[in-house]
Design a protein around this motif. Sequence first.
Motif, PDB file in Angstrom:
ATOM      1  N   VAL A 133      56.935 -10.696  34.186  1.00 24.34           N
ATOM      2  CA  VAL A 133      56.335 -11.155  35.436  1.00 24.34           C
ATOM      3  C   VAL A 133      57.390 -11.839  36.302  1.00 24.34           C
ATOM      4  N   THR A 188      60.597  -6.437  36.756  1.00 25.53           N
ATOM      5  CA  THR A 188      59.419  -6.691  35.927  1.00 25.53           C
ATOM      6  C   THR A 188      58.312  -5.720  36.316  1.00 25.53           C
ATOM      7  N   VAL A 247      54.530  -8.264  39.592  1.00 27.44           N
ATOM      8  CA  VAL A 247      55.123  -9.114  40.621  1.00 27.44           C
ATOM      9  C   VAL A 247      54.011  -9.972  41.226  1.00 27.44           C
ATOM     10  N   LEU A 248      54.188 -11.294  41.190  1.00 34.41           N
ATOM     11  CA  LEU A 248      53.236 -12.236  41.777  1.00 34.41           C
ATOM     12  C   LEU A 248      53.839 -12.807  43.058  1.00 34.41           C
ATOM     13  N   LEU A 249      53.109 -12.692  44.160  1.00 31.80           N
ATOM     14  CA  LEU A 249      53.596 -13.179  45.446  1.00 31.80           C
ATOM     15  C   LEU A 249      52.576 -14.152  46.028  1.00 31.80           C
ATOM     16  N   ASP A 250      53.009 -15.377  46.294  1.00 30.23           N
ATOM     17  CA  ASP A 250      52.123 -16.383  46.872  1.00 30.23           C
ATOM     18  C   ASP A 250      52.461 -16.532  48.351  1.00 30.23           C
ATOM     19  N   VAL A 279      63.236 -11.007  43.616  1.00 27.82           N
ATOM     20  CA  VAL A 279      62.115 -10.679  42.728  1.00 27.82           C
ATOM     21  C   VAL A 279      62.245  -9.236  42.223  1.00 27.82           C
ATOM     22  N   PRO A 295      57.123 -17.939  44.816  1.00 27.91           N
ATOM     23  CA  PRO A 295      56.205 -18.972  45.287  1.00 27.91           C
ATOM     24  C   PRO A 295      56.147 -19.009  46.811  1.00 27.91           C
ATOM     25  N   GLN A 296      55.169 -19.732  47.328  1.00 25.56           N
ATOM     26  CA  GLN A 296      54.971 -19.801  48.773  1.00 25.56           C
ATOM     27  C   GLN A 296      56.169 -20.418  49.489  1.00 25.56           C
ATOM     28  N   LEU A 354      57.829 -14.003  39.922  1.00 20.88           N
ATOM     29  CA  LEU A 354      57.024 -14.842  40.807  1.00 20.88           C
ATOM     30  C   LEU A 354      57.832 -15.252  42.021  1.00 20.88           C
TER      31      LEU A 354
END
Length: 188
Positions: A8, A87, A90-93, A82, A12-13, A10
Amino acid sequence: QRQVAHRVALLPQSPRAPEAVTVAGLVRYGRHPHQGLLRQWSREDERAVRDALAATGTTELAGERLDRLSGGQRQRCWLAMVLAQHTPVVLLDEPTSALDLGHVVDVLELVRKVAASGRTVIMVLHDLASAARYADTLIAMKDGRVVAQGPPKEIVDEALVKELYDLEADILRAPGDACPVVVPRAHG
């Protein structure tokens, strides 16, 4: 943490970079989970950085300092970092917060390409119009609970906008693809 970082990535914002880091230096940070005592920087790492820069259109910025770029350019560089992490998830804030409309579209088009390449992208967006345009599946939440989920064309309606934002709105369909377009109604 290293095992999670192989699965994963990430963004962040409000990410923070070391002072005076170059774009290439930032993108190289995406490869840190792949480093260790027995595995140092490799051709695979270099290729991942090069590919991530190319995918985000930031190759020409590689030697530039991150803090001297526009908001849209910086966001594409963070996305390159990223992507370099390689990975499957993918987590996008809020990857488009504080960007003008042109940069929002650029970033979200890039995110669509990432998803089309086979990666799972989970993204938090407060902009319902952008979420409806770019998401395959939308999960609408309020006060920590899911109020609707499914394809945007199926779930974005006047009732959802009212529930999420306590706002009266008309839902129009975009020409060509019938994507829902939220048009708030004027008060009074």
